[in-house]
Motif scaffolding. Structure first.
Motif, mmCIF file in Angstrom:
data_model
loop_
_atom_site.group_PDB
_atom_site.id
_atom_site.type_symbol
_atom_site.label_atom_id
_atom_site.label_comp_id
_atom_site.label_asym_id
_atom_site.label_seq_id
_atom_site.Cartn_x
_atom_site.Cartn_y
_atom_site.Cartn_z
ATOM 1 N N ASP A 40 0.855 -1.187 0.000
ATOM 2 C CA ASP A 40 0.000 0.000 0.000
ATOM 3 C C ASP A 40 0.890 1.236 0.000
ATOM 4 O O ASP A 40 1.499 1.560 1.018
ATOM 5 C CB ASP A 40 -0.904 0.002 1.227
ATOM 6 N N PRO A 41 1.014 1.952 -1.131
ATOM 7 C CA PRO A 41 1.875 3.133 -1.180
ATOM 8 C C PRO A 41 1.387 4.275 -0.300
ATOM 9 O O PRO A 41 2.080 5.266 -0.123
ATOM 10 C CB PRO A 41 1.841 3.528 -2.664
ATOM 11 N N GLY A 42 0.176 4.128 0.268
ATOM 12 C CA GLY A 42 -0.328 5.143 1.174
ATOM 13 C C GLY A 42 -0.017 4.849 2.628
ATOM 14 O O GLY A 42 -0.206 5.696 3.492
ATOM 15 N N ASN B 170 6.262 9.799 2.918
ATOM 16 C CA ASN B 170 7.097 9.732 1.721
ATOM 17 C C ASN B 170 6.401 8.932 0.618
ATOM 18 O O ASN B 170 6.820 7.847 0.234
ATOM 19 C CB ASN B 170 8.466 9.127 2.044
ATOM 20 N N PHE B 171 5.327 9.532 0.086
ATOM 21 C CA PHE B 171 4.540 8.887 -0.961
ATOM 22 C C PHE B 171 5.292 8.911 -2.287
ATOM 23 O O PHE B 171 5.734 9.972 -2.747
ATOM 24 C CB PHE B 171 3.202 9.616 -1.153
ATOM 25 N N ALA C 156 9.641 14.486 -4.476
ATOM 26 C CA ALA C 156 10.402 14.309 -5.717
ATOM 27 C C ALA C 156 10.720 15.630 -6.409
ATOM 28 O O ALA C 156 11.227 15.640 -7.533
ATOM 29 C CB ALA C 156 9.635 13.406 -6.676
ATOM 30 N N GLY C 157 10.416 16.756 -5.754
ATOM 31 C CA GLY C 157 10.868 18.048 -6.248
ATOM 32 C C GLY C 157 9.949 18.763 -7.224
ATOM 33 O O GLY C 157 10.284 19.858 -7.679
ATOM 34 N N ILE D 136 13.431 13.157 3.845
ATOM 35 C CA ILE D 136 13.959 12.042 4.610
ATOM 36 C C ILE D 136 14.146 10.792 3.755
ATOM 37 O O ILE D 136 14.862 9.868 4.132
ATOM 38 C CB ILE D 136 13.021 11.727 5.804
ATOM 39 N N ASP D 137 13.513 10.766 2.578
ATOM 40 C CA ASP D 137 13.517 9.569 1.738
ATOM 41 C C ASP D 137 14.584 9.674 0.649
ATOM 42 O O ASP D 137 14.517 10.543 -0.221
ATOM 43 C CB ASP D 137 12.140 9.369 1.107
#
Length: 238
Positions: free
Chosen positions: A7-9, A15-16, A58-59, A88-89
């Motif tokens: 689960d990416p959530g 840090n998605f 991701a900027g 942090i990722d």
């Protein structure tokens, strides 16, 4: 990139991996004002306009924000915009570095803002410009993650730390319903935020953040954007 049960959530630090697919950077940028970025007209034009973007992911927003500030401050005031994005990722920072179209004005580094040793990298960045503070420090939708992982006291330390290095502080705190969603997703994935039950700042967390900034840190709210599509308020404090 650490998320649970595919689960990416369900992430510990917000840090998605696909964050900007559901929280469009352009839409958020449209809410930002153009006339709050400078407090005085007496700043030498040769001095760069320094920005710290905490939790840059991701900027995507960071780079758009650079172009936006260049229109508001850079070109009209002949100021060179310099942005340091931190997250942090490591995977997200690497993506930001690879997709960076604004170098050398925008740079990214992997850094845990709550780690005292790592925080020295931020101070070193300031020393490169012979400065003690940034013109702007931004923390878009990350206060909840600091709060969940470091408790009330940790969030207070976080706000105090950013206030100590930023002239203008831009904060987009998540409302309590976002906490409940984050906790629920972690629970479904078989994990938890151990400090959640200890939080005193709860249903009125946005108000708690504002009162702490104003009453404890002596900040003054100078602007508040219209709510984002996620019903979050972007607030500006000097």
């Amino acid at each position: 990139m650490e998320y649970r049960n595919n689960d990416p959530g369900a992430v510990q630090y917000g840090n998605f991996i696909n964050y900007y697919e559901f929280n469009n950077a352009e839409q958020r940028l449209k809410l930002l004002p153009r006339d709050v970025w400078l407090e005085t007209e007496n700043i030498p034009s040769a001095e760069p306009y320094l920005v710290l973007d905490v939790g840059c992911n991701a900027g995507d927003l960071t780079q758009l924000f650079y172009k936006f500030l260049n229109e508001c401050v850079g070109v009209p005031r002949n100021r060179k915009i310099q942005i340091l994005g931190i997250d942090i990722d490591e995977d997200l920072v690497q993506r930001a570095q690879i997709g960076n179209e604004c170098a050398p004005n925008v740079s990214y580094t992997r850094l845990d803002i709550m780690d005292a040793t790592a925080f020295e990298e931020v101070n070193e960045y300031l020393r490169q410009y012979n400065r003690h503070s940034f013109d702007v420090v931004c923390c878009f939708s990350i206060t909840m993650w600091i709060h969940l992982n470091h408790s009330d006291h940790g969030l207070q330390q976080f706000l105090q730390k950013l206030s100590g290095i930023g002239d203008l502080l831009v904060v987009e705190p998540q409302p309590w319903k976002c906490y409940q969603t984050a906790v629920r997703r972690m629970k479904r994935a078989g994990d938890e935020f151990p400090l959640f039950s200890e939080l005193v700042w709860r249903s009125n967390v946005e108000e708690c953040v504002q009162k702490f900034l104003e009453k404890e840190l002596g900040r003054k709210k100078v602007f508040e954007c219209l709510p984002t599509r996620w019903q979050r308020r972007i607030c500006f404090y000097r």
